[in-house]
Design a protein around this motif. Structure first.
Motif, PDB file in Angstrom:
ATOM      1  N   VAL A  95      19.247  -6.811 -12.856  1.00 44.18           N
ATOM      2  CA  VAL A  95      17.940  -6.826 -12.213  1.00 44.18           C
ATOM      3  C   VAL A  95      17.368  -5.405 -12.147  1.00 44.18           C
ATOM      4  CG1 VAL A  95      18.446  -8.866 -10.809  1.00 44.18           C
ATOM      5  CG2 VAL A  95      18.992  -6.576  -9.916  1.00 44.18           C
ATOM      6  N   PHE A  96      16.061  -5.332 -11.898  1.00 42.98           N
ATOM      7  CA  PHE A  96      15.439  -4.027 -11.652  1.00 42.98           C
ATOM      8  C   PHE A  96      14.294  -4.230 -10.673  1.00 42.98           C
ATOM      9  CE2 PHE A  96      12.601  -5.799 -14.712  1.00 42.98           C
ATOM     10  CZ  PHE A  96      11.403  -5.103 -14.682  1.00 42.98           C
ATOM     11  N   GLY A  97      13.874  -3.130 -10.031  1.00 44.31           N
ATOM     12  CA  GLY A  97      12.794  -3.276  -9.081  1.00 44.31           C
ATOM     13  C   GLY A  97      12.395  -1.975  -8.414  1.00 44.31           C
ATOM     14  N   MET A  98      11.252  -2.037  -7.744  1.00 46.65           N
ATOM     15  CA  MET A  98      10.789  -0.992  -6.840  1.00 46.65           C
ATOM     16  C   MET A  98      11.057  -1.514  -5.436  1.00 46.65           C
ATOM     17  SD  MET A  98       6.995   0.735  -6.386  1.00 46.65           S
ATOM     18  CE  MET A  98       6.255  -0.685  -5.577  1.00 46.65           C
ATOM     19  N   LEU A  99      11.892  -0.843  -4.696  1.00 43.06           N
ATOM     20  CA  LEU A  99      12.474  -1.406  -3.491  1.00 43.06           C
ATOM     21  C   LEU A  99      11.707  -1.045  -2.225  1.00 43.06           C
ATOM     22  CD1 LEU A  99      16.217  -0.580  -4.310  1.00 43.06           C
ATOM     23  CD2 LEU A  99      14.726  -2.351  -5.290  1.00 43.06           C
ATOM     24  N   ARG A 100      11.204  -2.066  -1.545  1.00 42.27           N
ATOM     25  CA  ARG A 100      10.631  -1.974  -0.191  1.00 42.27           C
ATOM     26  C   ARG A 100       9.361  -1.143  -0.086  1.00 42.27           C
ATOM     27  NH1 ARG A 100      14.863  -3.869   3.249  1.00 42.27           N
ATOM     28  NH2 ARG A 100      16.932  -3.708   2.290  1.00 42.27           N
ATOM     29  N   PHE A 101       8.892  -0.561  -1.155  1.00 42.88           N
ATOM     30  CA  PHE A 101       7.753   0.355  -1.089  1.00 42.88           C
ATOM     31  C   PHE A 101       6.449  -0.404  -0.918  1.00 42.88           C
ATOM     32  CE2 PHE A 101       4.639   3.368  -2.634  1.00 42.88           C
ATOM     33  CZ  PHE A 101       5.109   4.581  -2.177  1.00 42.88           C
ATOM     34  N   PRO A 102       5.500   0.064  -0.076  1.00 37.92           N
ATOM     35  CA  PRO A 102       5.535   1.275   0.747  1.00 37.92           C
ATOM     36  C   PRO A 102       5.967   1.024   2.190  1.00 37.92           C
ATOM     37  CG  PRO A 102       3.320   0.438   0.737  1.00 37.92           C
ATOM     38  CD  PRO A 102       4.151  -0.535  -0.087  1.00 37.92           C
ATOM     39  N   THR A 103       6.445  -0.196   2.472  1.00 36.57           N
ATOM     40  CA  THR A 103       6.894  -0.482   3.841  1.00 36.57           C
ATOM     41  C   THR A 103       7.929   0.546   4.282  1.00 36.57           C
ATOM     42  OG1 THR A 103       6.512  -2.821   3.442  1.00 36.57           O
ATOM     43  CG2 THR A 103       7.840  -2.248   5.357  1.00 36.57           C
ATOM     44  N   VAL A 104       8.842   0.870   3.351  1.00 35.43           N
ATOM     45  CA  VAL A 104       9.790   1.965   3.544  1.00 35.43           C
ATOM     46  C   VAL A 104       9.520   2.969   2.434  1.00 35.43           C
ATOM     47  CG1 VAL A 104      12.215   2.626   3.631  1.00 35.43           C
ATOM     48  CG2 VAL A 104      11.491   0.404   4.550  1.00 35.43           C
ATOM     49  N   MET A 105       9.150   4.181   2.810  1.00 38.03           N
ATOM     50  CA  MET A 105       8.739   5.170   1.816  1.00 38.03           C
ATOM     51  C   MET A 105       9.883   5.563   0.887  1.00 38.03           C
ATOM     52  SD  MET A 105       6.352   7.003   0.491  1.00 38.03           S
ATOM     53  CE  MET A 105       5.037   6.658   1.656  1.00 38.03           C
ATOM     54  N   GLN A 106      11.092   5.648   1.414  1.00 35.34           N
ATOM     55  CA  GLN A 106      12.266   5.991   0.619  1.00 35.34           C
ATOM     56  C   GLN A 106      13.349   4.955   0.923  1.00 35.34           C
ATOM     57  OE1 GLN A 106      12.440   9.048  -1.685  1.00 35.34           O
ATOM     58  NE2 GLN A 106      10.391   8.203  -1.447  1.00 35.34           N
ATOM     59  N   GLN A 151      -2.751   1.413  -2.960  1.00 36.19           N
ATOM     60  CA  GLN A 151      -1.390   1.917  -2.852  1.00 36.19           C
ATOM     61  C   GLN A 151      -0.461   0.886  -3.464  1.00 36.19           C
ATOM     62  OE1 GLN A 151       0.538   2.453   1.091  1.00 36.19           O
ATOM     63  NE2 GLN A 151       1.054   4.492   0.348  1.00 36.19           N
ATOM     64  N   VAL A 152       0.323   1.313  -4.417  1.00 35.95           N
ATOM     65  CA  VAL A 152       1.210   0.379  -5.094  1.00 35.95           C
ATOM     66  C   VAL A 152       2.166  -0.269  -4.101  1.00 35.95           C
ATOM     67  CG1 VAL A 152       2.902   2.177  -5.691  1.00 35.95           C
ATOM     68  CG2 VAL A 152       2.748   0.087  -7.075  1.00 35.95           C
ATOM     69  N   ARG A 153       2.437  -1.562  -4.327  1.00 38.13           N
ATOM     70  CA  ARG A 153       3.335  -2.310  -3.448  1.00 38.13           C
ATOM     71  C   ARG A 153       4.355  -3.061  -4.290  1.00 38.13           C
ATOM     72  NH1 ARG A 153       1.059  -2.083   1.654  1.00 38.13           N
ATOM     73  NH2 ARG A 153       2.696  -3.443   2.482  1.00 38.13           N
ATOM     74  N   ALA A 154       5.557  -3.227  -3.736  1.00 42.83           N
ATOM     75  CA  ALA A 154       6.634  -3.921  -4.435  1.00 42.83           C
ATOM     76  C   ALA A 154       6.209  -5.342  -4.789  1.00 42.83           C
ATOM     77  CB  ALA A 154       7.888  -3.946  -3.567  1.00 42.83           C
ATOM     78  N   SER A 155       6.588  -5.783  -5.986  1.00 46.41           N
ATOM     79  CA  SER A 155       6.282  -7.141  -6.431  1.00 46.41           C
ATOM     80  C   SER A 155       7.215  -7.544  -7.557  1.00 46.41           C
ATOM     81  CB  SER A 155       4.827  -7.243  -6.915  1.00 46.41           C
ATOM     82  OG  SER A 155       4.580  -8.513  -7.512  1.00 46.41           O
TER      83      SER A 155
END
Length: 337
Positions: free
Chosen positions: A96-107, A283-287
């Motif tokens: 799997v791959f992804g952008m995690l929790r962003f921007p709810t959690v910045m890091q 602002q980009v958001r995880a999806s």
């Protein structure tokens, strides 16, 4: 039973690349609806650098909470190592791959051997795509997609109340991509071409062959020519540099055109109305769903991800120094053994 540990990069203080420390920390546990990932590659992004510095240029009211020590990073590719309750979309062993929790959690703790995230943030990695290229796609690909193709959410930009609505692109549209050789830029160029647009790429001259190879119809070397002085009649400008100087691109637009600054600056709504143009950002958001669309385009060769350089996880300080040097061609990626 002793706590299992892993290697991770942590910030104990804000500052330059030298504050990134290679530590032993506990392996996280997947909560309800979450997935535990054994990380193989981590994509670097500007928010990683801003967080490392403590976001000194962000107004206090807009600065997200960040408690030290923290593990930076948002973009990963890896293998599912565990599942929280209620997760049935993935199984242990899935890539799997992804952008995690962003921007709810910045890091989101991506600079590590293991990380957890909501299952909804993830997409399956195509078998024909390696972990390095998948990790490099996440935030940059989602940013390009949400600015140009489909926003996919109704959250306003923290810098502007106006809702961002991507312009419909086709063969009648001309798109100028400023900062076209960078992570977002080189993917945005390809997505605009996929939609049939005529694309003008702006970058330094050393990137011309690379960008024409990705489909750029025209190229402007900003070290020789100022695009705002030489280009006119544009339908859409995607300014990946953005900031206070983004207004210079207003003069390139035709009436009915749009300027999308990825890093929003200051604009005059009256001036925009007088010119008959739209200026919006998001602002980009995880999806995970949008990443699945991007994965299909990557797998079938419609888009490709350029890798500027790779570094081992423990060499994260060197990777951040490389990023600070600028003139990147694509993405920097950390590899995890």
């Amino acid at each position: 039973m002793p706590t299992q540990t892993m290697k991770a990069i942590r910030l104990h203080e804000f500052g330059g690349p030298e504050v990134l420390r290679f530590d032993d920390v506990p392996i996280p546990v997947a909560g309800p609806g979450e997935v535990l990932i054994r990380v193989h590659a981590v994509g670097l992004n500007p928010p990683d650098f801003y967080a490392r510095e403590g976001m000194p240029d962000v107004p206090a009211e807009l600065k997200p909470p960040m408690e030290l020590p923290l593990i930076p990073g948002t973009d990963v590719s890896g293998v599912v190592a565990g599942l929280g309750t209620g997760v049935d979309a993935f199984a242990v062993g899935d890539e799997v791959f992804g952008m995690l929790r962003f921007p709810t959690v910045m890091q989101s703790g991506a600079y590590a051997e293991y990380v957890t995230t909501p299952a909804s943030d993830l997409a399956r990695k195509p078998a024909s795509v390696d972990h390095v290229h998948a990790a490099a796609l996440a935030m940059s690909g989602l940013t390009a997609w949400q600015f140009l193709i489909e926003l996919g959410h109704h959250h306003p930009s923290p810098f502007q109340k106006a809702e961002h609505r991507p312009m419909a692109l086709d063969s009648e549209k001309t798109v100028l991509v400023n900062g076209a050789a960078g992570g977002v830029g080189h993917l945005a160029l390809q997505l605009a071409k996929w939609q049939g647009a005529h694309v003008i790429a702006v970058a330094s001259g050393s990137h011309e062959t690379f960008l024409r190879g990705l489909g750029a119809d025209e190229f402007v070397d900003y070290t020789k020519d100022r695009p705002e002085d030489t280009v006119r009649g544009i339908d859409l400008v995607l300014d990946n540099v953005g900031g206070p100087d983004s207004r210079r691109f207003l003069r390139t637009l035709k009436r009915g055109g749009a300027l999308y600054p990825v890093y929003f600056g200051e604009f005059d709504e009256e001036e925009n109305a007088k010119l008959g143009v739209t200026v919006t950002a998001t602002q980009v958001r995880a999806s995970g769903g949008q990443l699945a669309e991007l994965a299909r385009l990557l797998e079938n060769g419609t888009i490709r991800v350029a890798i500027d350089s790779t570094f081992a996880l423990e060499d994260a300080p060197a990777a951040h120094k490389r990023a600070a040097g600028g003139h990147l061609r694509g993405k920097i990626v950390l590899t995890v053994a």
